[in-house]
Design a protein around this motif. Structure first.
Motif, mmCIF file in Angstrom:
data_model
loop_
_atom_site.group_PDB
_atom_site.id
_atom_site.type_symbol
_atom_site.label_atom_id
_atom_site.label_comp_id
_atom_site.label_asym_id
_atom_site.label_seq_id
_atom_site.Cartn_x
_atom_site.Cartn_y
_atom_site.Cartn_z
ATOM 1 N N PHE A 361 58.284 4.675 -56.468
ATOM 2 C CA PHE A 361 57.303 4.252 -55.850
ATOM 3 C C PHE A 361 56.667 2.894 -56.648
ATOM 4 O O PHE A 361 56.306 3.057 -57.941
ATOM 5 N N GLN A 362 56.874 1.854 -56.034
ATOM 6 C CA GLN A 362 56.418 0.684 -56.969
ATOM 7 C C GLN A 362 55.359 -0.167 -55.945
ATOM 8 O O GLN A 362 55.604 -1.098 -54.932
ATOM 9 N N PRO A 363 54.070 0.399 -55.990
ATOM 10 C CA PRO A 363 53.135 -0.761 -55.036
ATOM 11 C C PRO A 363 52.626 -1.881 -55.436
ATOM 12 O O PRO A 363 51.993 -2.522 -54.506
ATOM 13 N N SER A 364 52.944 -2.087 -56.799
ATOM 14 C CA SER A 364 53.007 -3.632 -57.293
ATOM 15 C C SER A 364 53.824 -3.885 -58.406
ATOM 16 O O SER A 364 54.518 -2.988 -58.499
ATOM 17 N N LEU A 367 52.993 -1.622 -61.472
ATOM 18 C CA LEU A 367 52.846 -0.338 -61.380
ATOM 19 C C LEU A 367 54.226 0.429 -60.957
ATOM 20 O O LEU A 367 54.695 -0.105 -59.758
ATOM 21 N N THR A 368 55.022 1.263 -61.676
ATOM 22 C CA THR A 368 56.130 2.106 -61.196
ATOM 23 C C THR A 368 56.167 3.583 -61.342
ATOM 24 O O THR A 368 56.003 3.846 -62.556
ATOM 25 N N VAL A 369 56.451 4.143 -60.418
ATOM 26 C CA VAL A 369 56.439 5.721 -60.594
ATOM 27 C C VAL A 369 57.634 6.404 -59.959
ATOM 28 O O VAL A 369 58.200 5.947 -58.896
ATOM 29 N N GLY A 370 58.237 7.204 -60.703
ATOM 30 C CA GLY A 370 59.492 7.782 -60.229
ATOM 31 C C GLY A 370 59.304 9.248 -60.071
ATOM 32 O O GLY A 370 58.938 10.012 -61.215
ATOM 33 N N LEU A 371 59.798 10.043 -59.145
ATOM 34 C CA LEU A 371 59.851 11.459 -58.962
ATOM 35 C C LEU A 371 61.381 11.655 -59.083
ATOM 36 O O LEU A 371 61.910 11.489 -57.940
ATOM 37 N N THR A 372 61.621 12.850 -59.865
ATOM 38 C CA THR A 372 63.005 13.197 -60.007
ATOM 39 C C THR A 372 63.676 14.397 -60.081
ATOM 40 O O THR A 372 62.814 15.396 -60.232
ATOM 41 N N TYR A 373 64.662 14.763 -59.078
ATOM 42 C CA TYR A 373 65.067 15.855 -59.211
ATOM 43 C C TYR A 373 66.654 15.997 -59.343
ATOM 44 O O TYR A 373 67.361 15.096 -58.992
ATOM 45 N N ILE A 374 67.192 16.829 -60.173
ATOM 46 C CA ILE A 374 68.563 16.675 -60.416
ATOM 47 C C ILE A 374 69.125 18.158 -60.623
ATOM 48 O O ILE A 374 68.382 19.136 -61.340
ATOM 49 N N ASN A 375 70.050 18.372 -59.808
ATOM 50 C CA ASN A 375 70.766 19.586 -59.876
ATOM 51 C C ASN A 375 71.982 19.487 -60.759
ATOM 52 O O ASN A 375 72.810 18.444 -60.152
ATOM 53 N N ALA A 376 72.389 20.420 -61.689
ATOM 54 C CA ALA A 376 73.645 19.875 -62.355
ATOM 55 C C ALA A 376 74.274 21.351 -62.618
ATOM 56 O O ALA A 376 73.721 22.330 -62.706
ATOM 57 N N TYR A 377 75.698 20.972 -62.933
ATOM 58 C CA TYR A 377 76.431 22.243 -63.364
ATOM 59 C C TYR A 377 77.383 21.753 -64.734
ATOM 60 O O TYR A 377 77.769 20.928 -64.493
ATOM 61 N N ASN A 378 77.038 22.616 -65.712
ATOM 62 C CA ASN A 378 77.811 22.321 -66.963
ATOM 63 C C ASN A 378 77.668 21.241 -67.530
ATOM 64 O O ASN A 378 78.442 20.345 -68.005
ATOM 65 N N GLN A 379 76.328 20.651 -67.283
ATOM 66 C CA GLN A 379 75.824 19.260 -67.868
ATOM 67 C C GLN A 379 74.595 19.482 -68.939
ATOM 68 O O GLN A 379 74.022 20.464 -68.804
#
Length: 547
Positions: A361-364, A367-379
């Motif tokens: 999200f970068q309204p200007s 400002l920058t905002v990041g919402l992150t989800y990561i599913n990982a295997y053997n990392q």
């Protein structure tokens, strides 16, 4: 006068249409000289018509009811009416093209059209140069003849050089760039970290060299190929904490194919990247950190470069970014770490992988905002305590000397991250992140360990000072906690009992457009989240050459 007749010759429609007004017409109509039937043959812009019953000047040949597109003189009449405006019809809206005309009428019509042509020519040539202007230009040309000859010679030389470059250029579609990172590193403090005397590390000098080929086939796509050699090694301080972002793995100077990917736009708002080798999170999404310079710029440490949950993204795969306007973007990506290995437990889908979804999200611009989800295997996270990297930790604990194969316990994890960066001013940027990882083992290794879960947290606050001291320079401060196991239900992995803090400061000085020098220091309190370990201080001097 001669110029006038030349201009008239280039307008044959004028004379032709006037002469066709009936030099060959049939005299099929009776001449009526009453006031209401006298033809209004000519109306010029400056002429006033005194006959109150006459019709105003027509502006289109379609206004003449008895003139049809099939008439042999239609195009000539259309040109005279619509282009020159010097022909009019009768008050009843007719032209009467078959009516005989008198010589006086012909003379009046010809004179009006010639006046109109003269007016057009005068208007078109009013801005042309005069004889005095030409004389002045000739005098200046003679006065600066030597300078003009010199410039002509320079232009000829440049044209010759350009032709030579085009004939011998590397490629018409590929741009060659390069980067060299040279680093002096040393451990300045730390007597004991998990039984390792950190100060025993010697001062080192290493280099990372990259040659990059940037190819575009359409102008809006990029094929990126990078060849790399890196002999920089991390100092051995008994913990993954404090690792350097520009360090390699084996310390050799062998050149290998590193990153290889192709990026293109699927639509105006959709971007796709196909990665064949050495992909990372910053290839598929915005990591929302001013200090993420991939080791060459910005933070010196792995932890300070980006939220550690991003390091679970590694290898080959596909990434898609969908932009919803200028303020919101959704990134989806899948990267496998052993895609070329066909053996059991490997391949692009059965081997280690990371799957990412992120809303940015970068309204200007500030400002920058990041919402992150990561599913990982053997990392693994690649930073933090030894326990926060459970695959490596269990391998070191369970593998006995002499075993042909190290013990490898598979893990799967779900990670969540919140990253933000706010530009308070042009010279001050506040940022940071928080990351949470829930990891669980998928094997008991023959009953050696229990099945369970780990809760791993990390956070950081960053302060950036762009253009401090000089244009292009950057000062940075990073304060945070590297990944820490806060809870564990796996009997062989205890939670980290204490808290280690990561302090980092650097100043990236822009020497020139192609050279930066970055001195910096990393201070780890209670390394490996264990207060029994002595604080560790790591110093580094990084120089980056770009070309």
């Amino acid at each position: 006068m001669q110029k006038f007749w030349k201009s008239l010759l280039v307008s044959p429609a004028i004379l032709g249409a006037i002469l066709l007004v009936d030099a060959t017409a049939l005299a099929g109509e009776t001449i009526n000289t009453s006031e209401n039937t006298q033809p209004q043959l000519v109306v010029t812009p400056k002429q006033k018509v005194e006959n109150k019953n006459t019709q105003s000047q027509v502006t289109s040949v379609s206004q003449l009811s008895d003139v049809q597109p099939t008439d042999w003189a239609f195009q000539a009449l259309q040109s005279l009416v619509e282009r020159y405006g010097c022909i009019a019809g009768y008050p009843n809206g007719t032209y009467r093209g078959n009516r005989p005309m008198t010589r006086y009428e012909f003379a009046a019509g010809l004179n009006a059209c010639l006046d109109r042509v003269n007016e057009i020519i005068a208007t078109a040539t009013s801005e042309l140069v005069t004889r005095e202007d030409l004389a002045t230009l000739q005098r200046l040309q003679e006065e600066f003849s030597a300078e003009l000859a010199t410039l002509r010679g320079r232009v000829d030389t440049l044209e010759a050089r350009t032709a030579e470059l085009e004939a011998n250029q590397f490629s018409t579609t590929t741009k060659l760039t390069g980067q060299v990172v040279m680093a002096i590193t040393d451990v300045l403090g730390g007597d004991n970290v998990n039984g390792v005397d950190a100060k025993d590390n010697n001062t080192t000098l290493g280099a990372r060299a990259r040659v990059e080929l940037n190819t575009s086939f359409t102008g809006s796509d990029t094929l990126f190929t990078r060849i790399q050699a890196n002999n920089i090694l991390n100092p051995n301080i008994g913990t993954p904490e404090g690792s350097l972002s520009f360090a390699g793995e084996d310390g050799t100077t062998d050149a290998t194919l590193d990153a290889l990917w192709y990026r293109f736009s699927l639509t105006d708002s959709t971007e796709v990247i196909a990665i064949a080798n050495a992909g990372a999170a910053d290839d598929v999404t915005n990591t929302v950190n001013l200090f993420d310079g991939d080791g060459a710029f910005g933070a010196l440490s792995t932890f300070g470069t980006r939220n550690p949950i991003y390091y679970q993204m590694d290898g080959a795969g596909l990434g898609i970014t969908q932009n919803f306007g200028d303020a919101l973007a959704l990134s989806l990506a899948y990267l496998g770490s052993s895609p070329n290995d066909p053996s059991a437990g490997n391949g692009i889908f059965n081997g280690p992988y990371g799957a990412l979804a992120q809303l940015t999200f970068q309204p200007s611009d500030r400002l920058t905002v990041g919402l992150t989800y990561i599913n990982a295997y053997n990392q693994e996270l690649g930073a933090g305590s030894t326990r926060a990297n459970p695959i490596s930790f269990l391998e070191s604990q369970l593998t006995t000397p002499g075993e042909p194969e190290p013990v490898s316990v598979p893990f799967s994890s779900n990670s969540y991250g919140l990253q933000a960066s706010y530009k308070l001013s042009d010279n001050f940027v506040l940022g940071g992140w928080v990351g949470y990882t829930n990891a669980r083992n998928l094997s008991t290794q023959g009953g050696t360990i229990d099945r369970g879960k780990l809760d791993i947290w990390n956070w950081a606050v960053t302060l950036g000072f762009p253009d401090l001291g000089s244009k292009g320079s950057l000062a940075g401060i990073i304060v945070g906690m590297e990944p820490k196991v806060t809870s564990s239900s796996i009997n062989e992995i205890d939670e980290d009992k204490d808290t280690s803090y990561h302090f980092e400061a650097f100043y990236q000085y822009q020497v020139s457009e192609n050279i930066t020098i970055t001195p910096g220091v990393i201070w780890l309190t209670a390394p490996d989240h264990n207060s029994d370990n002595n604080d560790v201080i790591i110093g580094a001097l990084r120089t980056t050459f770009s070309f």
